[in-house]
Design a protein around this motif. Structure first.
Motif, PDB file in Angstrom:
ATOM      1  N   GLU A 127       4.722   0.516  -9.357  1.00 19.45           N
ATOM      2  CA  GLU A 127       4.130  -0.019 -10.468  1.00 19.45           C
ATOM      3  C   GLU A 127       4.295  -1.396 -10.639  1.00 19.45           C
ATOM      4  O   GLU A 127       3.685  -2.180 -11.246  1.00 19.45           O
ATOM      5  CB  GLU A 127       4.111   0.907 -11.716  1.00 19.45           C
ATOM      6  N   GLU A 128       5.745  -1.632 -10.413  1.00 26.56           N
ATOM      7  CA  GLU A 128       6.105  -3.031 -10.765  1.00 26.56           C
ATOM      8  C   GLU A 128       5.962  -4.258  -9.558  1.00 26.56           C
ATOM      9  O   GLU A 128       6.426  -5.095  -9.688  1.00 26.56           O
ATOM     10  CB  GLU A 128       7.620  -3.061 -11.041  1.00 26.56           C
ATOM     11  N   VAL A 129       5.272  -3.797  -8.585  1.00 25.15           N
ATOM     12  CA  VAL A 129       4.931  -4.618  -7.405  1.00 25.15           C
ATOM     13  C   VAL A 129       3.828  -5.609  -8.026  1.00 25.15           C
ATOM     14  O   VAL A 129       3.955  -6.935  -7.842  1.00 25.15           O
ATOM     15  CB  VAL A 129       4.398  -3.900  -6.316  1.00 25.15           C
ATOM     16  N   GLY A 130       2.982  -5.128  -8.800  1.00 22.95           N
ATOM     17  CA  GLY A 130       1.957  -6.019  -9.256  1.00 22.95           C
ATOM     18  C   GLY A 130       0.630  -5.485  -9.527  1.00 22.95           C
ATOM     19  O   GLY A 130       0.736  -4.246  -9.655  1.00 22.95           O
ATOM     20  N   PRO A 131      -0.466  -5.881  -9.823  1.00 27.92           N
ATOM     21  CA  PRO A 131      -1.751  -5.429 -10.456  1.00 27.92           C
ATOM     22  C   PRO A 131      -2.401  -4.608  -9.227  1.00 27.92           C
ATOM     23  O   PRO A 131      -2.160  -4.725  -7.965  1.00 27.92           O
ATOM     24  CB  PRO A 131      -2.642  -6.605 -10.675  1.00 27.92           C
ATOM     25  N   LEU A 132      -2.716  -3.221  -9.733  1.00 30.75           N
ATOM     26  CA  LEU A 132      -3.697  -2.403  -8.789  1.00 30.75           C
ATOM     27  C   LEU A 132      -4.881  -2.829  -8.549  1.00 30.75           C
ATOM     28  O   LEU A 132      -5.742  -3.461  -9.279  1.00 30.75           O
ATOM     29  CB  LEU A 132      -3.866  -1.056  -9.635  1.00 30.75           C
ATOM     30  N   LEU A 133      -5.111  -2.881  -6.958  1.00 35.44           N
ATOM     31  CA  LEU A 133      -6.253  -3.104  -6.612  1.00 35.44           C
ATOM     32  C   LEU A 133      -7.285  -2.311  -6.137  1.00 35.44           C
ATOM     33  O   LEU A 133      -8.294  -2.295  -5.695  1.00 35.44           O
ATOM     34  CB  LEU A 133      -5.918  -4.133  -5.288  1.00 35.44           C
ATOM     35  N   GLY A 134      -6.733  -0.886  -6.178  1.00 34.50           N
ATOM     36  CA  GLY A 134      -7.586   0.331  -5.747  1.00 34.50           C
ATOM     37  C   GLY A 134      -6.918   0.950  -4.767  1.00 34.50           C
ATOM     38  O   GLY A 134      -5.822   0.980  -4.530  1.00 34.50           O
ATOM     39  N   ASP A 135      -7.859   1.205  -3.584  1.00 35.34           N
ATOM     40  CA  ASP A 135      -7.368   2.202  -2.722  1.00 35.34           C
ATOM     41  C   ASP A 135      -7.997   1.523  -1.368  1.00 35.34           C
ATOM     42  O   ASP A 135      -7.746   2.103  -0.392  1.00 35.34           O
ATOM     43  CB  ASP A 135      -7.551   3.566  -2.691  1.00 35.34           C
TER      44      ASP A 135
ATOM     45  N   ALA B  25       0.816  -1.243  -0.114  1.00 36.03           N
ATOM     46  CA  ALA B  25      -0.034  -0.039   0.026  1.00 36.03           C
ATOM     47  C   ALA B  25       0.895   1.226   0.059  1.00 36.03           C
ATOM     48  O   ALA B  25       1.847   1.324   0.780  1.00 36.03           O
ATOM     49  CB  ALA B  25      -0.893   0.026   1.081  1.00 36.03           C
ATOM     50  N   LYS B  26       0.688   2.289  -0.730  1.00 40.97           N
ATOM     51  CA  LYS B  26       1.016   3.384  -0.975  1.00 40.97           C
ATOM     52  C   LYS B  26       0.259   4.547  -0.192  1.00 40.97           C
ATOM     53  O   LYS B  26      -0.704   4.636  -0.548  1.00 40.97           O
ATOM     54  CB  LYS B  26       1.555   3.869  -2.333  1.00 40.97           C
ATOM     55  N   THR B  27       0.607   5.232   0.682  1.00 34.76           N
ATOM     56  CA  THR B  27      -0.104   6.143   1.393  1.00 34.76           C
ATOM     57  C   THR B  27       0.038   7.465   0.870  1.00 34.76           C
ATOM     58  O   THR B  27       0.941   7.796   0.044  1.00 34.76           O
ATOM     59  CB  THR B  27       0.460   6.241   3.143  1.00 34.76           C
TER      60      THR B  27
ATOM     61  N   GLU C 298      -7.007   4.985   7.983  1.00 40.53           N
ATOM     62  CA  GLU C 298      -7.779   6.130   8.778  1.00 40.53           C
ATOM     63  C   GLU C 298      -6.984   7.475   9.159  1.00 40.53           C
ATOM     64  O   GLU C 298      -7.535   8.317   8.686  1.00 40.53           O
ATOM     65  CB  GLU C 298      -8.422   5.510   9.833  1.00 40.53           C
ATOM     66  N   SER C 299      -5.754   6.977   9.388  1.00 43.47           N
ATOM     67  CA  SER C 299      -5.123   8.261  10.010  1.00 43.47           C
ATOM     68  C   SER C 299      -4.030   8.756   9.030  1.00 43.47           C
ATOM     69  O   SER C 299      -4.006  10.078   8.955  1.00 43.47           O
ATOM     70  CB  SER C 299      -4.380   7.783  11.026  1.00 43.47           C
ATOM     71  N   ILE C 300      -3.568   7.959   8.149  1.00 41.95           N
ATOM     72  CA  ILE C 300      -2.717   8.731   7.107  1.00 41.95           C
ATOM     73  C   ILE C 300      -3.448   8.753   5.737  1.00 41.95           C
ATOM     74  O   ILE C 300      -3.324   9.894   5.111  1.00 41.95           O
ATOM     75  CB  ILE C 300      -1.366   7.966   6.951  1.00 41.95           C
ATOM     76  N   GLY C 301      -4.038   7.630   5.277  1.00 45.23           N
ATOM     77  CA  GLY C 301      -4.691   7.542   4.014  1.00 45.23           C
ATOM     78  C   GLY C 301      -3.880   6.611   3.227  1.00 45.23           C
ATOM     79  O   GLY C 301      -2.639   7.048   2.937  1.00 45.23           O
ATOM     80  N   ILE C 302      -4.684   5.840   2.306  1.00 45.63           N
ATOM     81  CA  ILE C 302      -4.249   5.172   1.217  1.00 45.63           C
ATOM     82  C   ILE C 302      -4.096   5.799  -0.125  1.00 45.63           C
ATOM     83  O   ILE C 302      -5.318   5.816  -0.509  1.00 45.63           O
ATOM     84  CB  ILE C 302      -4.420   3.739   1.561  1.00 45.63           C
ATOM     85  N   GLU C 303      -3.399   5.801  -0.878  1.00 43.30           N
ATOM     86  CA  GLU C 303      -3.394   6.408  -2.208  1.00 43.30           C
ATOM     87  C   GLU C 303      -3.644   5.355  -3.033  1.00 43.30           C
ATOM     88  O   GLU C 303      -4.646   5.552  -3.935  1.00 43.30           O
ATOM     89  CB  GLU C 303      -2.173   7.095  -2.425  1.00 43.30           C
ATOM     90  N   SER C 304      -3.014   4.194  -3.096  1.00 44.50           N
ATOM     91  CA  SER C 304      -3.264   2.959  -4.192  1.00 44.50           C
ATOM     92  C   SER C 304      -2.844   1.728  -3.401  1.00 44.50           C
ATOM     93  O   SER C 304      -2.006   1.799  -2.392  1.00 44.50           O
ATOM     94  CB  SER C 304      -2.715   3.290  -5.369  1.00 44.50           C
ATOM     95  N   VAL C 305      -3.102   0.532  -3.783  1.00 44.72           N
ATOM     96  CA  VAL C 305      -2.904  -0.638  -3.275  1.00 44.72           C
ATOM     97  C   VAL C 305      -2.521  -1.505  -4.305  1.00 44.72           C
ATOM     98  O   VAL C 305      -3.396  -1.705  -5.498  1.00 44.72           O
ATOM     99  CB  VAL C 305      -3.810  -1.398  -2.455  1.00 44.72           C
ATOM    100  N   ARG C 306      -1.515  -2.222  -4.496  1.00 47.33           N
ATOM    101  CA  ARG C 306      -1.228  -3.262  -5.439  1.00 47.33           C
ATOM    102  C   ARG C 306      -1.005  -4.653  -4.701  1.00 47.33           C
ATOM    103  O   ARG C 306      -0.181  -4.740  -3.694  1.00 47.33           O
ATOM    104  CB  ARG C 306       0.250  -2.867  -6.090  1.00 47.33           C
ATOM    105  N   GLU C 307      -1.387  -5.451  -5.436  1.00 44.52           N
ATOM    106  CA  GLU C 307      -1.174  -7.133  -5.103  1.00 44.52           C
ATOM    107  C   GLU C 307       0.288  -7.488  -5.517  1.00 44.52           C
ATOM    108  O   GLU C 307       0.839  -7.339  -6.886  1.00 44.52           O
ATOM    109  CB  GLU C 307      -2.218  -7.839  -5.744  1.00 44.52           C
ATOM    110  N   ILE C 308       1.081  -7.927  -4.557  1.00 41.11           N
ATOM    111  CA  ILE C 308       2.468  -8.528  -4.926  1.00 41.11           C
ATOM    112  C   ILE C 308       2.198  -9.742  -6.049  1.00 41.11           C
ATOM    113  O   ILE C 308       1.583 -10.791  -5.930  1.00 41.11           O
ATOM    114  CB  ILE C 308       2.989  -9.033  -3.842  1.00 41.11           C
ATOM    115  N   ASP C 309       2.925  -9.313  -7.142  1.00 36.82           N
ATOM    116  CA  ASP C 309       3.083 -10.400  -8.117  1.00 36.82           C
ATOM    117  C   ASP C 309       4.083 -11.452  -7.824  1.00 36.82           C
ATOM    118  O   ASP C 309       5.347 -11.122  -8.077  1.00 36.82           O
ATOM    119  CB  ASP C 309       3.171  -9.824  -9.476  1.00 36.82           C
ATOM    120  N   GLU C 310       3.767 -12.608  -7.420  1.00 35.27           N
ATOM    121  CA  GLU C 310       4.932 -13.387  -6.791  1.00 35.27           C
ATOM    122  C   GLU C 310       5.606 -14.055  -8.111  1.00 35.27           C
ATOM    123  O   GLU C 310       6.706 -14.775  -7.763  1.00 35.27           O
ATOM    124  CB  GLU C 310       4.206 -14.561  -5.776  1.00 35.27           C
ATOM    125  N   GLU C 311       5.020 -13.998  -9.161  1.00 33.96           N
ATOM    126  CA  GLU C 311       5.934 -14.378 -10.418  1.00 33.96           C
ATOM    127  C   GLU C 311       7.168 -13.678 -10.749  1.00 33.96           C
ATOM    128  O   GLU C 311       8.293 -14.277 -10.989  1.00 33.96           O
ATOM    129  CB  GLU C 311       5.007 -14.567 -11.384  1.00 33.96           C
TER     130      GLU C 311
END
Length: 296
Positions: A168-176, A100-102, A121-134
């Motif tokens: 961006e290279e962590v993996g697919p975007l999941l939203g926030d 997660a990027k805050t 809640e306190s800092i706020g999340i800008e976006s979340v990416r699922e780790i691409d384990e490949e």
């Protein structure tokens, strides 16, 4: 031209996310080599990384306390810092591994199991990416199903902190959005304050609540005023008695209860030179609630 522009954007993203700092948190303890193994993986990625510990003494499986310690600590670390938090009772199951990027430009590498509740809640999340384990998993670790802290989280966190990969290279975007643990948020109704006991001041046994000074001051208490403090666990009353609101522990005799604002400026309860938690068998977590009512 567009391809070159895209490459430049990825490179810029990697540079802006890199500060070389990784902060580790877990429930592993330090009695064995688990923490050292994670740091070894990170060092192998880049020996120049700066590796720090938040804590490895989170009670076993206690996702809620992991969430609190991240919230308590993250504001004091600069943008670009990568937190690797591993309290993962669901390791090997279908729960997602994420970064997660805050909004403050920090990164949290963790299972999405509620650990990010309070950061969101306190800092706020800008976006979340699922780790691409490949792409983001330690080489030759696929036969291991129970140490993702070493094989996935430490590895991915180190690569991100070192600038080997961009966000961006962590993996697919999941939203926030992330998984959140429900709990009693601070609220004032009439002259009654309700809140949660998120954590104990463990060393001394003081009771810390999530009722901050701004909402507590709405009670407009006069000096030396008392409040009725009511603590419940799963709606069963554990503590119910008046306590004086003071500015320091020494304002009451040794062994006597008091209410005060702690170093985080949250309403708290204590016994002078005694453990409030031990004396009244009180713990912390989302099921522990507190009500504060002025004594008239």
């Amino acid at each position: 031209m567009k391809a070159i522009y895209g490459i430049l954007l990825v490179a810029l993203s990697a540079c802006t996310s890199k500060n070389g700092v990784v902060v580790f948190q877990s429930d592993f303890g330090v009695k064995d080599g688990a923490v050292s193994a994670m740091k070894g993986v990170a060092t192998e990625v880049d020996p120049g990384l700066k590796l720090y510990d938040l804590t490895h003494e989170i009670p076993a499986y206690n996702i809620w306390e992991a969430a609190y310690r991240l919230q308590q600590t993250a504001p004091y670390w600069p943008a670009g810092t990568v937190f690797v938090s591993v309290v993962d009772p669901g390791v090997g199951t279908g729960r997602k591994s994420v970064v997660a990027k805050t909004r403050t430009g920090q990164y949290f590498v963790t299972p999405d199991n509620g650990t990010l509740t309070l950061i969101a809640e306190s800092i706020g999340i800008e976006s979340v990416r699922e780790i691409d384990e490949e792409l983001n998993r330690r080489k030759d670790s696929r036969k291991s199903y129970t140490f993702h802290g070493r094989d996935v989280y430490a590895y991915t966190g180190a690569r991100l902190a070192a600038g080997v990969i961009s966000f961006e290279e962590v993996g697919p975007l999941l939203g926030d959005s992330v998984v959140r643990i429900p709990y009693q948020k601070p609220v004032l109704k009439g002259d009654t304050l309700a809140g949660n006991i998120p954590v104990l001041d463990i060393q001394y046994g003081n009771i810390w609540t999530n009722i901050n000074d701004s909402i507590f001051n709405k009670l407009q208490l006069s000096p030396d005023k008392k409040v009725q403090a009511i603590i419940t666990f799963r709606d069963s009353v554990v503590f119910n008695r008046p306590v004086p609101v003071v500015s320091t522990f020494g304002a009451v005799p040794e062994g006597q209860p008091l209410a005060y604002l702690n170093s985080l400026m949250n309403f708290s309860l204590a016994l002078n030179m005694r453990s409030f938690a031990d004396s009244f068998h009180i713990s912390s977590g989302p099921e522990w609630k507190v009500k504060i009512v002025p004594v008239k």
